[in-house]
Design a protein around this motif. Structure first.
Motif, short mmCIF file in Angstrom:
data_model
loop_
_atom_site.label_atom_id
_atom_site.label_comp_id
_atom_site.label_asym_id
_atom_site.label_seq_id
_atom_site.Cartn_x
_atom_site.Cartn_y
_atom_site.Cartn_z
N ASP A 126 0.69 -1.33 -0.01
CA ASP A 126 0.04 -0.09 -0.04
C ASP A 126 0.97 1.17 0.36
O ASP A 126 0.66 2.10 -0.78
CB ASP A 126 -1.08 0.02 1.23
CG ASP A 126 -1.88 1.24 1.37
OD1 ASP A 126 -2.46 1.48 0.30
OD2 ASP A 126 -1.72 1.91 2.40
N LYS B 236 2.23 2.65 -3.30
CA LYS B 236 1.32 3.12 -3.96
C LYS B 236 1.24 4.44 -3.78
O LYS B 236 0.25 5.19 -4.61
CB LYS B 236 -0.04 2.50 -4.20
CG LYS B 236 0.07 0.90 -4.81
CD LYS B 236 -1.33 0.16 -4.51
CE LYS B 236 -1.02 -1.35 -4.46
NZ LYS B 236 -2.10 -2.29 -4.27
N LYS C 146 1.18 8.39 -3.75
CA LYS C 146 1.27 9.25 -4.87
C LYS C 146 2.02 10.60 -4.36
O LYS C 146 2.67 11.35 -4.99
CB LYS C 146 -0.30 9.59 -5.66
CG LYS C 146 -0.88 8.35 -6.37
CD LYS C 146 -0.46 8.18 -7.49
CE LYS C 146 -1.23 7.10 -8.41
NZ LYS C 146 -0.41 5.74 -8.33
#
Length: 195
Positions: free
Chosen positions: A83, A86, A88
């Motif tokens: 997680d 990922k 951003k």
């Protein structure tokens, strides 16, 4: 803690009267009876730990198995790292990294994972300037640990064997009070107590 252990023991001693094993588990782990896992897919889980944990239902089965062994911190750490990668927003990297570090790696971690001192030290150093790859080595070590240890036991456990065997007779929706919220396929006598 003693309270947590008491809760776990109480949970294990309870006789379930439904097919809903994981009512306290996340929504991702709940599986509709119309979304059962194919036998072919379940067999692929035996090919590699990667196949298993990259499949939602496989991950749910493995997590349930690890919980039964009181070692779910390894898969929770692995999932947290996935997680984290990922993320951003650069502004979120540091707080997310700190949360993972405090929960799984620090000396006072609530769910401390078993890392060698060298990897732990390197990960601590990475925390000075967190990047998307700051947990990569620790995550690899935990993956390898699971692969060599708990994954092999999982493949020999009822959590897996009951899913890979043919469906049990008399395990239809009429025997399950809440069949629409199976954690896994009703084939599993351990995960879904249907009798």
């Amino acid at each position: 803690s003693a309270k947590d252990m008491k809760h776990r023991l109480g949970f294990l001693l309870q006789k379930s009267d439904s097919c809903d094993y994981g009512s306290s588990q996340g929504k991702k782990e709940k599986i509709s009876s119309s979304q059962r896992v194919s036998q072919e897919e379940v067999r692929k889980w035996a090919d590699s730990l990667e196949n298993l944990i990259h499949h939602d239902r496989g991950l749910a089965a493995f997590r349930a198995f690890l919980k039964s062994e009181y070692s779910e911190e390894n898969i929770e750490f692995w999932v947290s790292c996935e997680d984290y990668k990922k993320t951003k927003s650069p502004a979120k990297l540091s707080p997310k990294a700190r949360k993972i570090y405090d929960e799984f790696i620090s000396v006072q971690a609530t769910k401390e994972v078993n890392l060698d001192s060298c990897t732990r030290e390197k990960t601590s150093h990475n925390m000075l300037e967190p990047t998307l790859s700051c947990f990569d080595e620790a995550q690899r070590k935990i993956f390898t640990l699971m692969e060599k240890d708990s994954y092999r036991r999982f493949l020999k456990s009822p959590y897996y064997l009951d899913l890979v065997s043919p469906p049990a007779a008399g395990c239809g929706p009429e025997n399950c009070k809440r069949s629409h919220t199976h954690t896994l396929d009703c084939n599993s006598n351990i995960i879904s107590q249907c009798a």
